[in-house]
Design a protein around this motif. Sequence first.
Motif, PDB file in Angstrom:
ATOM      1  N   ALA A   4       1.054  -1.433  -0.006  1.00 13.99           N
ATOM      2  CA  ALA A   4       0.450  -0.404   0.183  1.00 13.99           C
ATOM      3  C   ALA A   4       0.833   1.145  -0.201  1.00 13.99           C
ATOM      4  N   ILE A   5       0.926   2.169  -0.613  1.00 17.08           N
ATOM      5  CA  ILE A   5       1.315   2.913  -1.363  1.00 17.08           C
ATOM      6  C   ILE A   5       0.608   5.006  -0.824  1.00 17.08           C
ATOM      7  N   ALA A   6       0.669   5.339   0.382  1.00 16.35           N
ATOM      8  CA  ALA A   6       0.705   6.461  -0.179  1.00 16.35           C
ATOM      9  C   ALA A   6       1.389   7.747  -1.091  1.00 16.35           C
ATOM     10  N   ILE A   7       0.759   8.388  -2.140  1.00 17.27           N
ATOM     11  CA  ILE A   7       1.399   9.357  -2.745  1.00 17.27           C
ATOM     12  C   ILE A   7       0.699  10.853  -2.315  1.00 17.27           C
ATOM     13  N   THR A   8       1.596  11.811  -1.992  1.00 14.55           N
ATOM     14  CA  THR A   8       0.800  12.635  -1.339  1.00 14.55           C
ATOM     15  C   THR A   8       2.037  13.642  -1.945  1.00 14.55           C
ATOM     16  N   SER A   9       1.967  14.760  -1.601  1.00 13.63           N
ATOM     17  CA  SER A   9       2.786  16.231  -1.618  1.00 13.63           C
ATOM     18  C   SER A   9       1.794  17.076  -0.228  1.00 13.63           C
ATOM     19  N   GLY A  10       2.598  17.922  -0.001  1.00 14.46           N
ATOM     20  CA  GLY A  10       3.215  19.301   0.627  1.00 14.46           C
ATOM     21  C   GLY A  10       1.882  20.572  -0.299  1.00 14.46           C
ATOM     22  N   VAL A 140       5.462  13.926  -4.399  1.00 17.22           N
ATOM     23  CA  VAL A 140       5.099  14.303  -5.027  1.00 17.22           C
ATOM     24  C   VAL A 140       5.465  15.724  -4.987  1.00 17.22           C
ATOM     25  N   SER A 141       7.308  16.841  -5.305  1.00 16.31           N
ATOM     26  CA  SER A 141       7.142  17.650  -5.583  1.00 16.31           C
ATOM     27  C   SER A 141       7.361  18.255  -7.237  1.00 16.31           C
ATOM     28  N   SER A 146       8.662  26.733  -3.541  1.00 18.35           N
ATOM     29  CA  SER A 146       7.799  26.957  -2.352  1.00 18.35           C
ATOM     30  C   SER A 146       7.174  25.251  -2.352  1.00 18.35           C
ATOM     31  N   ALA A 147       7.389  24.546  -3.492  1.00 18.16           N
ATOM     32  CA  ALA A 147       7.006  23.182  -3.181  1.00 18.16           C
ATOM     33  C   ALA A 147       8.347  22.224  -2.505  1.00 18.16           C
ATOM     34  N   LEU A 148       9.769  22.526  -2.947  1.00 19.61           N
ATOM     35  CA  LEU A 148      10.705  21.725  -2.412  1.00 19.61           C
ATOM     36  C   LEU A 148      10.412  21.766  -0.404  1.00 19.61           C
ATOM     37  N   ASN A 170       8.400  15.601 -10.208  1.00 18.67           N
ATOM     38  CA  ASN A 170       7.201  16.493 -11.360  1.00 18.67           C
ATOM     39  C   ASN A 170       7.510  17.451 -12.569  1.00 18.67           C
ATOM     40  N   ARG A 171       7.066  17.689 -13.657  1.00 21.07           N
ATOM     41  CA  ARG A 171       6.911  18.430 -13.681  1.00 21.07           C
ATOM     42  C   ARG A 171       8.403  19.295 -14.663  1.00 21.07           C
ATOM     43  N   VAL A 172       8.885  18.262 -14.676  1.00 22.45           N
ATOM     44  CA  VAL A 172       9.997  19.566 -14.738  1.00 22.45           C
ATOM     45  C   VAL A 172      10.458  19.804 -16.055  1.00 22.45           C
ATOM     46  N   GLN A 173      10.630  21.163 -16.101  1.00 23.77           N
ATOM     47  CA  GLN A 173      11.293  21.996 -17.275  1.00 23.77           C
ATOM     48  C   GLN A 173      12.500  22.102 -17.131  1.00 23.77           C
TER      49      GLN A 173
END
Length: 245
Positions: A4-10, A140-141, A146-148, A170-173
């Motif tokens: 069971a994996i919780a996928i989360t982000s701040g 996920v960041s 601010s996300a980090l 994620n969403r790397v540019q």
Amino acid sequence: MATAIAITSGKGGTGKTSLTGGVASCLAALGSRVLCIDMDIGMRNLDISLGMTDRALMDFTDVLSGRCSLERAAVPHPVIEGLYLLNAPLTLSGPLPLNEMADLVAAAKTQFDYILMDSPAGLGDGFHLATRCADRAVVVSTTDSSALRDAQRTVAVLTGILPHIHLVVNRVQPKLLRRLHTTIDDAMDTAGLPLLGVVPEDSQVMLSANTGQPLILTSRRGAAVAYLNIARRLMGQRVPLMKIR
């Protein structure tokens, strides 16, 4: 053994729900039985990412209350064999059902290989429901400061609760990274986590969600490849990190 994996982000806007749907689709396509549980009470969107809007008529509170079984409430994907969705409710009354949800996830482990729980951004009720039931967590960041910072706070809460915590950037540019003189290593150091995967910014992710088609059914490049690589790592395979140019 089932996981069971919780996928989360701040922080919101990191693409956590799209990543949950993408990785779950890839795990199922690789032959696993996968249950996605949307833990975002009142703001559920995982059904959109999976292309299953209006298919899930029951939610996890129907199972917790005994109104229906897990087998009835968990809806199979119409195209991807082995992929199932259990929705979040629009509202939740009464105390947070931490013990009951843990029992539900334990029961799901007897039927599925992976349970991916899409918790809402932040450290609210959905976060606690998911992490209480999880064996491991994926934070996920994006690469912005601010996300980090919020990812760091999430890690601080999870440390000591779960033995395995990993980071997905994620969403790397790439052009933006070069302009900011930032590297993926900086993101790892800031969040204080080992890296599970890197996902490029990809317009196909939004297009796929808006057309109700999981990304792996419409694309073989960009984020779709990154999701597949992450799924393989979760399965224990050694896969090189995706190079983003």
